[in-house]
Design a protein around this motif. Structure first.
Motif, short mmCIF file in Angstrom:
data_model
loop_
_atom_site.label_atom_id
_atom_site.label_comp_id
_atom_site.label_asym_id
_atom_site.label_seq_id
_atom_site.Cartn_x
_atom_site.Cartn_y
_atom_site.Cartn_z
N ILE A 16 1.52 9.15 -12.53
CA ILE A 16 1.01 7.98 -13.25
C ILE A 16 2.19 7.36 -13.95
O ILE A 16 2.37 5.95 -13.81
N GLU A 17 2.81 7.93 -14.67
CA GLU A 17 4.16 7.34 -15.23
C GLU A 17 5.15 7.02 -14.09
O GLU A 17 5.68 5.93 -14.32
N ALA A 18 5.32 7.70 -13.27
CA ALA A 18 6.28 7.14 -11.87
C ALA A 18 5.71 5.90 -11.58
O ALA A 18 6.56 4.92 -11.22
N GLY A 19 4.53 6.09 -11.20
CA GLY A 19 3.87 4.97 -10.70
C GLY A 19 4.10 3.71 -11.47
O GLY A 19 4.38 2.43 -10.87
N ILE A 20 3.83 3.62 -12.56
CA ILE A 20 3.91 2.50 -13.73
C ILE A 20 5.54 2.07 -13.60
O ILE A 20 5.66 0.86 -13.66
N LYS A 21 6.26 3.05 -13.78
CA LYS A 21 7.59 2.71 -13.68
C LYS A 21 8.18 1.85 -12.14
O LYS A 21 8.80 0.94 -12.41
N ILE A 22 7.61 2.34 -11.13
CA ILE A 22 7.90 1.67 -9.86
C ILE A 22 7.38 0.33 -10.11
O ILE A 22 8.07 -0.53 -9.61
N LEU A 23 6.30 0.25 -10.51
CA LEU A 23 5.36 -0.96 -10.58
C LEU A 23 6.24 -2.01 -11.43
O LEU A 23 6.40 -3.22 -11.02
N SER A 24 6.77 -1.53 -12.29
CA SER A 24 7.43 -2.58 -13.31
C SER A 24 8.85 -2.85 -12.75
O SER A 24 9.44 -3.79 -13.00
N LYS A 25 9.26 -2.05 -11.62
CA LYS A 25 10.75 -2.28 -11.20
C LYS A 25 10.70 -3.05 -9.84
O LYS A 25 11.30 -3.78 -9.37
N GLU A 26 9.76 -2.51 -8.99
CA GLU A 26 9.39 -3.29 -7.72
C GLU A 26 8.37 -3.76 -7.33
O GLU A 26 8.15 -4.42 -6.48
N GLY A 27 7.44 -4.08 -8.60
CA GLY A 27 6.45 -4.88 -8.34
C GLY A 27 5.20 -4.13 -7.39
O GLY A 27 5.40 -2.78 -6.79
N VAL A 28 3.95 -4.75 -7.29
CA VAL A 28 2.99 -4.22 -6.62
C VAL A 28 3.20 -3.71 -5.00
O VAL A 28 2.81 -2.70 -4.59
N GLY A 29 4.06 -4.72 -4.60
CA GLY A 29 4.46 -4.39 -3.02
C GLY A 29 5.12 -3.24 -2.73
O GLY A 29 5.21 -2.84 -1.67
N GLY A 30 5.90 -2.77 -3.90
CA GLY A 30 6.85 -1.71 -3.74
C GLY A 30 6.38 -0.37 -4.29
O GLY A 30 7.09 0.66 -4.02
N LEU A 31 4.72 -0.10 -4.31
CA LEU A 31 4.20 0.76 -4.96
C LEU A 31 3.83 1.59 -3.67
O LEU A 31 2.86 1.14 -3.03
N SER A 32 4.49 2.69 -3.37
CA SER A 32 3.99 3.65 -2.24
C SER A 32 3.83 5.03 -2.90
O SER A 32 4.54 5.49 -3.77
N LEU A 33 2.86 5.68 -2.35
CA LEU A 33 2.48 7.18 -2.80
C LEU A 33 3.96 8.07 -2.57
O LEU A 33 4.27 8.81 -3.29
N ARG A 34 4.61 7.71 -1.15
CA ARG A 34 5.82 8.52 -1.05
C ARG A 34 6.89 8.37 -2.28
O ARG A 34 7.59 9.21 -2.75
N LYS A 35 7.00 6.93 -2.40
CA LYS A 35 7.95 6.71 -3.61
C LYS A 35 7.68 7.36 -4.96
O LYS A 35 8.60 7.89 -5.58
N VAL A 36 6.57 7.22 -5.22
CA VAL A 36 5.89 7.75 -6.37
C VAL A 36 6.16 9.50 -6.39
O VAL A 36 6.71 10.04 -7.57
N ALA A 37 5.87 10.08 -5.27
CA ALA A 37 6.19 11.35 -5.34
C ALA A 37 7.63 11.61 -5.52
O ALA A 37 8.12 12.65 -6.39
N LYS A 38 8.64 10.91 -4.86
CA LYS A 38 9.98 11.34 -4.72
C LYS A 38 10.44 11.16 -6.17
O LYS A 38 11.11 11.62 -6.70
N ALA B 113 0.84 -12.46 -3.77
CA ALA B 113 1.51 -11.77 -2.58
C ALA B 113 2.60 -13.04 -1.95
O ALA B 113 3.45 -12.69 -1.38
N LEU B 114 2.43 -14.01 -2.57
CA LEU B 114 3.21 -15.13 -2.52
C LEU B 114 4.48 -15.18 -3.61
O LEU B 114 4.87 -14.38 -3.74
#
Lengths: 203, 203
Positions: A16-38, B113-114
């Motif tokens: 969950i925290e990894a997800g929040i971190k990715i969300l804040s750095k890469e935005g909604v579009g950058g959130l993937s399960l695989r990135k969160v796992a990594k 998304a835009l």
DNA sequence: GTCTAAATCTTGACATCGTCAAGATGATAT
DNA sequence: ATATCATCTTGACGATGTCAAGATTTAGAC
């Protein structure tokens, strides 16, 4: 926060925290399960031990976001006890600040990436609790003559909708710079809340 | 609408319409470039002759959505000429109805998304024109004493934000059934608009 | 009318993604 | 100690966005 104790430790929360971190750095579009796992240091399908699918992770992240929003709303209420109007104003500003400080978490919370037929009871519960908190302020304001008499629920939807709509439009870039250059966001929010406040009280 | 004339004909518009169709049938999550291409009867990378990437297609779909929203707003204004309050009420209802009848197009228009750094000038233009239309109604209402005196832009943001927030919360399922069972959406919208209307006028 | 250049479209490929199946590994309970 | 269960890894699949190379068609110059 339990310490490391298992294969990884407290993977569920780490994800969950990894997800929040990715969300804040890469935005909604950058959130993937695989990135969160990594990011959490586990293999790409480890999350499936804790979340049935991506939506489920998003639900958990959104739940976390609502908990934080609820806490900040609550703080605004507590620190202005006995002054309903100030509770409304500070609560409104807390809501907007949360949205601005956690832009992408806020977006995903309301992105409708959730819902459908699936339940996510924890999410529904904290979401309803948050609405009730808004309703509490509204009710207090009505008793104090700050907001006009009306069924609490419909007035609460107005107040929440007003806040939510303004900050959403701003975050999506729909409010032109012509407006934002002239007025800062706090002014806009205060103005909008004052529109809802009954004239006698505003005077 | 130029008729068939080339390899495919008017592929660009065909892709936009295919996108809208998929959007309405499968929702935002079901929209893929490849599906759009298949629906239009072309190969999977044919769209790249007309759109630089998926975002660009989404921008075109959103632009189309704004054009329709603008037209319906305009119709509400025209058919209530000389009655600013009715223009506000009918315009508000037109906005909400558009959102309800084109749920997923509406969502994608405001889904963020835009934006980012990319421009999409046609989108920005129609989006600004729509805001100006709202501002027109607001200005007329202020002149008629229906809305309180204030800078037009900030009042327009309030009105638009109020509408946008309420319908967004409802569409995302954030407004509990407890509320929606008691009040229908038209009531809620009318109530919210009435909150913004000055007391003298409402009486 | 022919030829060339540009616009349009197809085929094939690649990395990434969500998800599932099979199995390995570590913890827990008896 | 062993059996059972939760947790995690590896490998695979189809779908997706995007790019490169090439084919096809149209438009314009002569």
């Amino acid at each position: 926060m339990p310490p490391k104790k298992y294969h990884h430790g407290d993977l569920k929360n780490a994800l969950i925290e990894a997800g929040i971190k990715i969300l804040s750095k890469e935005g909604v579009g950058g959130l993937s399960l695989r990135k969160v796992a990594k990011q959490a240091g586990v293999s790409h399908s480890a999350p499936y031990a804790h979340f049935t699918d991506k939506q489920s992770l998003i639900a958990a992240i959104s739940t976390e976001g609502f908990k934080q929003l609820y806490a900040e709303l609550d703080a605004a209420i507590s620190s202005n006890a006995g002054d309903p109007k100030q509770q409304l104003m500070e609560g409104a500003w807390a809501y907007v600040q949360f949205a601005m400080n956690n832009t992408d978490t806020f977006k995903i919370m309301f992105s409708g990436a959730l819902e459908k037929e699936k339940a996510y009871p924890a999410f529904v519960e904290i979401s309803h609790k948050t609405f009730e908190r808004v309703a509490d302020i509204v009710s207090a304001c009505q008793d104090a003559g700050v907001l006009r008499p009306a069924p609490v629920e419909i007035m609460a939807v107005s107040v929440w909708g007003q806040l939510h709509g303004i900050i959403s439009l701003i975050l999506e870039g729909q409010v032109s710079h012509v407006v934002l250059d002239r007025f800062n966001i706090q002014e806009i929010v205060a103005f909008a809340m004052n529109q809802l406040i009954s004239d006698e009280s505003a005077a």
